[in-house]
Design an enzyme around this catalytic site. Structure first.
Site, short mmCIF file in Angstrom:
data_model
loop_
_atom_site.label_atom_id
_atom_site.label_comp_id
_atom_site.label_asym_id
_atom_site.label_seq_id
_atom_site.Cartn_x
_atom_site.Cartn_y
_atom_site.Cartn_z
N ASP A 450 0.83 -1.21 0.00
CA ASP A 450 0.00 0.00 0.00
C ASP A 450 0.86 1.26 0.00
O ASP A 450 2.05 1.21 0.33
CB ASP A 450 -0.88 -0.03 1.26
CG ASP A 450 -2.22 0.67 1.06
OD1 ASP A 450 -2.31 1.52 0.16
OD2 ASP A 450 -3.16 0.37 1.82
N ASP A 513 -11.09 1.55 -2.92
CA ASP A 513 -11.66 1.28 -1.60
C ASP A 513 -13.18 1.37 -1.65
O ASP A 513 -13.86 0.99 -0.70
CB ASP A 513 -11.12 2.28 -0.57
CG ASP A 513 -9.74 1.88 -0.06
OD1 ASP A 513 -9.33 0.73 -0.28
OD2 ASP A 513 -9.07 2.74 0.54
C1 GLA Z 1 -5.81 1.63 2.33
C2 GLA Z 1 -6.26 0.49 1.44
C3 GLA Z 1 -7.27 -0.35 2.19
C4 GLA Z 1 -6.69 -0.87 3.48
C5 GLA Z 1 -6.20 0.30 4.31
C6 GLA Z 1 -5.45 -0.18 5.53
O1 GLA Z 1 -6.79 2.57 2.52
O2 GLA Z 1 -6.77 0.97 0.25
O3 GLA Z 1 -7.70 -1.42 1.38
O4 GLA Z 1 -5.65 -1.76 3.20
O5 GLA Z 1 -5.33 1.15 3.57
O6 GLA Z 1 -5.01 0.88 6.31
#
Ligand code: GLA
Length: 708
Positions: A450, A513
């Protein structure tokens, strides 16, 4: 031969199965674009007219369609390159010095050598041809062979010329939770600029251009290019005063400068490009096939369970093991532990950088969870965000100078974190060794990597906009060499890292997300124009959805997520027996159809109904799938007609509709179509079809194939 050279007038004709692209060296020694369109056979037929100025204000350099216009001379148009030499001269004057042809297995490459007239500054224009995919690729390598540094202030990887006005330009816009919102706009006079200035990722625009002449899915001319780079890109589309439209893609000149030391060279990110005279479908199919067959690692992607939405930061071993058991019961093949497992990570403001397992949450180490997952015969995946550090983390206490910063300024936090300065070798080493340590110590099959904030207070170097992402590419490439079985998912606050630069280095994209099944339909639709379905991670999550607050039936949520690489992100411990039964059935069905979804050809089908149906087809060999969605039945509450595509006209196909099997010719299914009527809100259907006499077992559970 895919590259033909006419030595007589030095014209280069690059050809794929059905397209050609041509340029030549003109009487001024400029690399002049000549043609882009349907396939031509003979380079000697291409003319190189002598250009004369339109007026003193419209000089020849201005009107010459150059492959790689540089800043200098009587040029006021978009330029691909601007360089400043050590003596302060800010103009490039190039001379053509010859070409080379190379054959790499099935790919032919042409390199044009250009050199500055005064300085030992070399420009090599590279072109590769992929005949079977109707695609080409171009890039430029700049090289400093002088004894003084040269500063590159602008570097776009190439210019394209389309000999028309009034084209349609399409791309995506959006932001976090709303990525991939497709837009189409007319190109008028003036420029359209799409770009990213954030360094890490972009949810706003995507690094590609699509220019069409009122094309549909199956008709009309489409010209497209996609930059093979994440991070700060820019793209310019400009309708000129001289009856043409030009397009460029490359590094964003915003706050950018690259010092080329004596002896150094730099390769600009490549652009994958192509032309279709049969609409968007051909573009999509060519890119998807190229991505699957030449860019991505082979094999089907596993059905994953990810615990983020279920537990967020409050993870503990016992609950994760319970989730793993439940995930296995439903049919998941990979269990991914998301954020919250490391350091003092109880929320967004701590832990990043401290990549050791939190003892309170995992008193017997991560092995306890991994052993449980492996004992269930599932693969194990782990979330990391290695480019970042929280101010409270030990890593930051030990190395405050490892973040991007200016000594006299305060660095901004965003999501409670700083960005590590990956231009520093010791930071690159730390990230590589940390990840290598995790992958060596633990039995990990999948990494979700990420990056949740943009870069600011960059440090004194102005090349970090490209250095940073190249360091990420390099680290992951080396990790995969050492741990070849590990799949990497590219995530950047959702879908912020979806591009042809990262694809292949990483295996999957986290698409967004925003997991609302209805919003996902348009996100996935826009994504599908360029990017392969196999890389499109799509999860089923709980309702009310955390973003939209919508409550959508579980079957619709499954159907929407089954259009990509399926994942489950629900709190499955709260599932009712009915939810469990439906999930088991849907996941089993997904495994049957997975080869068609992940490796078939994808079609965005026409919806002739005033009621807003979303209709998609997948076709692989003799088997196909139709996904139909009606988020909300509206005025008239009418049905629609589904005209399938890509079938053999004279073959007969059996369509397994909910009302029973229907057998018709491919011709009839493509021309008359099938009536389809969904009722109510959030209605959806998944309708398989098979060619009659197919030797492939229709939707046999055993045909799910193996996963990587
Ligand atoms: C980001 C990702 C999510 C999750 C969060 C965890 O927002 O897009 O899918 O993994 O971080 O903090």
């Amino acid at each position: 031969m895919s590259i033909a050279v006419s030595r007589e007038n030095e014209v280069f004709l690059l050809s794929t199965k059905s397209t050609s692209y041509a340029f030549g060296i003109d009487d001024q020694g400029l690399v002049r674009h000549l043609y882009w369109g349907r396939r031509l056979e003979r380079p000697e037929e291409l003319e190189m007219p002598v250009l004369t100025e339109v007026s003193t204000n419209d000089p020849v350099l201005e009107i010459t369609p150059e492959e790689f216009p540089v800043y200098g001379g009587l040029r006021y148009k978009e330029h691909c390159l601007k360089a400043t030499f050590a003596d302060g001269t800010r103009e490039v004057v190039y001379r053509y010095c010859g070409y080379e042809l190379a054959q790499h297995e099935t790919v032919q490459e042409l390199v044009l050598h250009l050199k500055d007239a005064h300085y030992d500054f070399l420009l090599d224009l590279h072109y590769k041809v992929y005949p079977d995919y109707d695609l080409m690729e171009r890039s430029v390598v700049v090289q400093n062979q002088s004894a003084q540094p040269i500063t590159i202030q602008q570097l776009h990887s190439g210019q394209f010329h389309i000999p028309y006005e009034g084209l349609n330009f399409s791309n995506v816009h959006g932001h976090w939770g709303a990525e991939q919102q497709r837009f189409v706009q007319k190109v008028g006079y003036g420029a359209i600029v799409i770009e990213n200035r954030r360094g890490i990722s972009t949810h706003n625009h995507n690094p590609y251009f699509i220019l069409d002449r009122d094309a549909t899915e199956t008709s009309g001319e489409v010209y497209f290019g996609a930059l093979r780079m994440s991070g700060n890109f820019s793209g310019v589309v400009r309708q000129t005063q001289y009856g043409e439209t030009l397009a460029q893609l490359g590094l964003n000149p915003h706050d950018f400068a690259l010092e080329l030391q004596p002896g150094q060279s730099f390769e600009a990110p490549a652009i994958l490009y192509g032309y279709s005279h049969r609409g968007f479908e051909a573009m999509t199919h060519n890119l998807h096939r190229f991505a699957r067959q030449r860019v991505m690692r082979p094999g089907l992607r596993p059905v994953l369970y990810n615990s983020w939405e279920a537990t967020e930061f409050a993870v503990n071993c016992a609950e994760q093991i319970k989730l793993a058991h439940k995930a296995k019961e439903l049919g998941a093949e990979l269990f991914v532990l998301d954020d919250g497992w490391f350091g003092q990570r109880h929320g967004i403001d701590n832990g990043l950088g401290d990549w050791y397992v939190n003892q309170d949450k995992f008193p017997h180490g991560l092995e306890e969870l991994i052993d449980a997952v492996k004992g269930l015969d599932m693969k194990f995946g782990l979330w990391v965000e290695p480019e970042m550090v929280n101010p409270k983390a030990q890593l930051y206490q030990d190395h405050p100078d490892w973040i991007y910063h200016f000594d006299t300024r305060t660095s901004d936090t965003s999501r409670g974190q700083y960005v590590l300065n990956l231009a520093k070798e010791e930071v690159q080493r730390f990230v590589y060794e940390t990840m290598d340590g995790l992958l060596t110590r633990y039995d990990i099959d999948y990494i979700k990597w990420d990056a949740n904030r943009p870069i600011s207070q960059t440090c004194l170097r102005q090349d970090i906009w490209v250095t940073h992402i190249r360091a990420v590419y390099d680290i992951v490439t080396r990790l995969k060499q050492k741990h070849p079985h590990v799949l990497f998912e590219a995530c950047a606050s959702g879908g912020g890292r979806i591009d042809y630069g990262i694809l292949g280095i990483f295996d999957d994209f986290w698409t967004s997300d925003n997991t609302d099944a209805c919003d996902r339909l348009s996100i996935q639709d826009a994504y599908s124009y360029l990017y392969p379905i196999k890389a499109m991670r799509a999860w089923v999550t709980d309702c009310p959805n955390f973003l939209s607050q919508r409550v959508i039936p579980l079957s619709f949520r499954y159907h929407s997520a089954m259009m990509g690489s399926l994942g489950i992100g629900c709190n499955i411990l709260k599932f009712t027996p009915q939810d469990v039964a439906l999930s088991r059935q849907m996941i089993a069905q997904y495994k049957e159809i997975r080869p068609i979804v992940q490796e078939g050809d994808f079609y965005r089908l026409d919806n002739p109904s005033p009621n807003r149906y979303f209709l998609y087809e997948y076709l692989k060999g003799e088997q196909g799938l139709l996904f139909a969605f009606l988020p909300q039945s509206r005025v008239g509450h009418r049905g629609t007609t589904v005209r399938l595509r890509g079938l053999e006209e004279d073959a007969r196909y059996t369509v397994h509709t909910p009302q029973g099997d229907v057998t018709k010719s491919g011709r009839c299914l493509m021309q008359c179509g099938l009536p389809l009527h969904l009722h109510g809100d959030y209605a959806s259907a998944l309708i398989p079809f098979t060619k009659e006499g197919s030797s492939e077992t229709p939707f046999d559970t055993q045909s799910g194939g193996s996963t990587t």
